[in-house]
Design a protein around this motif. Sequence first.
Motif, PDB file in Angstrom:
ATOM      1  N   LEU A 123      48.407  20.529  -9.252  1.00  8.27           N
ATOM      2  CA  LEU A 123      48.982  20.520  -7.912  1.00  8.27           C
ATOM      3  C   LEU A 123      48.206  19.584  -6.992  1.00  8.27           C
ATOM      4  O   LEU A 123      46.981  19.537  -7.034  1.00  8.27           O
ATOM      5  CB  LEU A 123      48.971  21.923  -7.303  1.00  8.27           C
ATOM      6  N   ASP A 124      48.953  18.848  -6.165  1.00  2.42           N
ATOM      7  CA  ASP A 124      48.330  18.035  -5.121  1.00  2.42           C
ATOM      8  C   ASP A 124      49.387  17.746  -4.075  1.00  2.42           C
ATOM      9  O   ASP A 124      50.593  17.889  -4.328  1.00  2.42           O
ATOM     10  CB  ASP A 124      47.774  16.727  -5.691  1.00  2.42           C
ATOM     11  N   ASP A 125      48.930  17.362  -2.897  1.00  2.03           N
ATOM     12  CA  ASP A 125      49.855  16.999  -1.831  1.00  2.03           C
ATOM     13  C   ASP A 125      50.679  15.792  -2.255  1.00  2.03           C
ATOM     14  O   ASP A 125      50.167  14.890  -2.939  1.00  2.03           O
ATOM     15  CB  ASP A 125      49.072  16.685  -0.550  1.00  2.03           C
ATOM     16  N   GLN A 126      51.973  15.746  -1.837  1.00  3.24           N
ATOM     17  CA  GLN A 126      52.863  14.676  -2.268  1.00  3.24           C
ATOM     18  C   GLN A 126      52.378  13.289  -1.850  1.00  3.24           C
ATOM     19  O   GLN A 126      52.760  12.278  -2.444  1.00  3.24           O
ATOM     20  CB  GLN A 126      54.288  14.900  -1.746  1.00  3.24           C
ATOM     21  N   GLU A 127      51.517  13.224  -0.813  1.00  6.51           N
ATOM     22  CA  GLU A 127      51.010  11.933  -0.362  1.00  6.51           C
ATOM     23  C   GLU A 127      49.747  11.516  -1.111  1.00  6.51           C
ATOM     24  O   GLU A 127      49.206  10.441  -0.859  1.00  6.51           O
ATOM     25  CB  GLU A 127      50.742  11.975   1.148  1.00  6.51           C
ATOM     26  N   HIS A 128      49.276  12.360  -2.029  1.00  8.46           N
ATOM     27  CA  HIS A 128      48.026  12.061  -2.735  1.00  8.46           C
ATOM     28  C   HIS A 128      48.167  12.146  -4.253  1.00  8.46           C
ATOM     29  O   HIS A 128      47.188  11.924  -4.966  1.00  8.46           O
ATOM     30  CB  HIS A 128      46.927  13.020  -2.278  1.00  8.46           C
ATOM     31  N   THR A 129      49.358  12.459  -4.748  1.00  4.42           N
ATOM     32  CA  THR A 129      49.515  12.648  -6.195  1.00  4.42           C
ATOM     33  C   THR A 129      49.268  11.365  -6.994  1.00  4.42           C
ATOM     34  O   THR A 129      48.828  11.426  -8.134  1.00  4.42           O
ATOM     35  CB  THR A 129      50.929  13.173  -6.525  1.00  4.42           C
ATOM     36  N   LEU A 130      49.533  10.211  -6.390  1.00  3.91           N
ATOM     37  CA  LEU A 130      49.389   8.960  -7.142  1.00  3.91           C
ATOM     38  C   LEU A 130      47.936   8.644  -7.462  1.00  3.91           C
ATOM     39  O   LEU A 130      47.665   7.856  -8.367  1.00  3.91           O
ATOM     40  CB  LEU A 130      50.027   7.798  -6.373  1.00  3.91           C
ATOM     41  N   ASP A 131      47.007   9.248  -6.728  1.00  2.79           N
ATOM     42  CA  ASP A 131      45.596   9.062  -7.067  1.00  2.79           C
ATOM     43  C   ASP A 131      45.322   9.538  -8.478  1.00  2.79           C
ATOM     44  O   ASP A 131      44.453   8.998  -9.169  1.00  2.79           O
ATOM     45  CB  ASP A 131      44.708   9.831  -6.086  1.00  2.79           C
ATOM     46  N   ARG A 132      46.078  10.545  -8.911  1.00  7.08           N
ATOM     47  CA  ARG A 132      45.879  11.094 -10.262  1.00  7.08           C
ATOM     48  C   ARG A 132      46.378  10.135 -11.345  1.00  7.08           C
ATOM     49  O   ARG A 132      45.887  10.159 -12.473  1.00  7.08           O
ATOM     50  CB  ARG A 132      46.621  12.423 -10.397  1.00  7.08           C
ATOM     51  N   LEU A 133      47.363   9.313 -11.009  1.00  6.88           N
ATOM     52  CA  LEU A 133      47.809   8.292 -11.958  1.00  6.88           C
ATOM     53  C   LEU A 133      46.778   7.173 -12.054  1.00  6.88           C
ATOM     54  O   LEU A 133      46.505   6.650 -13.128  1.00  6.88           O
ATOM     55  CB  LEU A 133      49.154   7.704 -11.515  1.00  6.88           C
ATOM     56  N   MET A 139      49.873  11.475 -16.468  1.00 12.58           N
ATOM     57  CA  MET A 139      50.781  10.462 -17.007  1.00 12.58           C
ATOM     58  C   MET A 139      51.993  10.260 -16.117  1.00 12.58           C
ATOM     59  O   MET A 139      52.672   9.246 -16.200  1.00 12.58           O
ATOM     60  CB  MET A 139      51.250  10.872 -18.404  1.00 12.58           C
ATOM     61  N   ALA A 140      52.291  11.255 -15.290  1.00 11.67           N
ATOM     62  CA  ALA A 140      53.445  11.174 -14.397  1.00 11.67           C
ATOM     63  C   ALA A 140      53.152  12.008 -13.163  1.00 11.67           C
ATOM     64  O   ALA A 140      52.335  12.929 -13.198  1.00 11.67           O
ATOM     65  CB  ALA A 140      54.714  11.667 -15.085  1.00 11.67           C
TER      66      ALA A 140
END
Length: 311
Positions: A123-133, A139-140
């Motif tokens: 789980l992460d905020d929608q404005e920060h999820t891309l940091d995980r990519l 992977m997505a």
Amino acid sequence: MSANVEHLRTLAAVVDSGTFEAAAAVLRITPSAVSQRVKALEQQSGRVLVRRSKPVEATEAGSVLLRLARQLVLLEAEADAALAGEQDAVGAALPLVVNADSLATWVLPALARLDGIAFEIVLDDQEHTLDRLRDGTAMAAIGSDPEPVQGCTARALGSMAYRAVASPAFVARWCPDGWTPGAAAAAPVLVFDRKDALQDRYLAAFAPSARPPRHFIPASTQFVDAAVLGLGWGMLPDLQADALVADGALVVLDDDRIEEVPLYWHQWSLRSTALDAVAEAIAGESARVLRPTVSRGRDRARPRTVRRSPG
């Protein structure tokens, strides 16, 4: 560089497990062997790949190899399943990053339609999820940024609509004469966590000078519970609030201002049967439940507070 597959797999195990000892248990080798493999990979690349902290974290260079490691593990599992003729074999868990409200409302029904695929959801905020990519953790991801990360693709899913809501008891106590900027300045507000900017964006449009007291409730279901119990007001997605409003458990404070949060599916540019199946399931369910995203360039795709047209 041409990295050893076992060394890459060990790097992923160390980052996922958090310590060299835990990675050793997962890989069924000694901690010394884990350390030797990581050191060999670092010597080959000429860079430090992990920070020896607790938990262990990948460096920027390590994140590059971590993405490669996850891709190899996924493709290897799919190849093994294909050779064995196991169409529904469950391989390595796909790491996906999802915002809490999507997980609580529409993502799980999409994933439930898939057989033979294991998931690891973060789980992460929608404005920060891309940091995980970027760092190779996932992977997505489902995020609010339309711009794809390097090496990834992005597709629009639709928008979630949020409105300011509160319980009838909260309304009676804090705004008996109506929801006004003055009431918003004094009434307690619910915030998911310190990354959550939804309430602040609403207040910036409705009551710019308001600095109300805040309750931080970092769980989607409990956030709704807190609103129903009258702990504070908050921005809830229609997908969660509509039934509660219809039952009288919640009241819409301001039906004119709607916070639209566009969502996008981001995934690695990788030919993977499992990853593609997840993408199609997500796209199908989002098309069914989300609003169409109005996107005319990067600025229009960002979360925004809009006024409903009269009538």
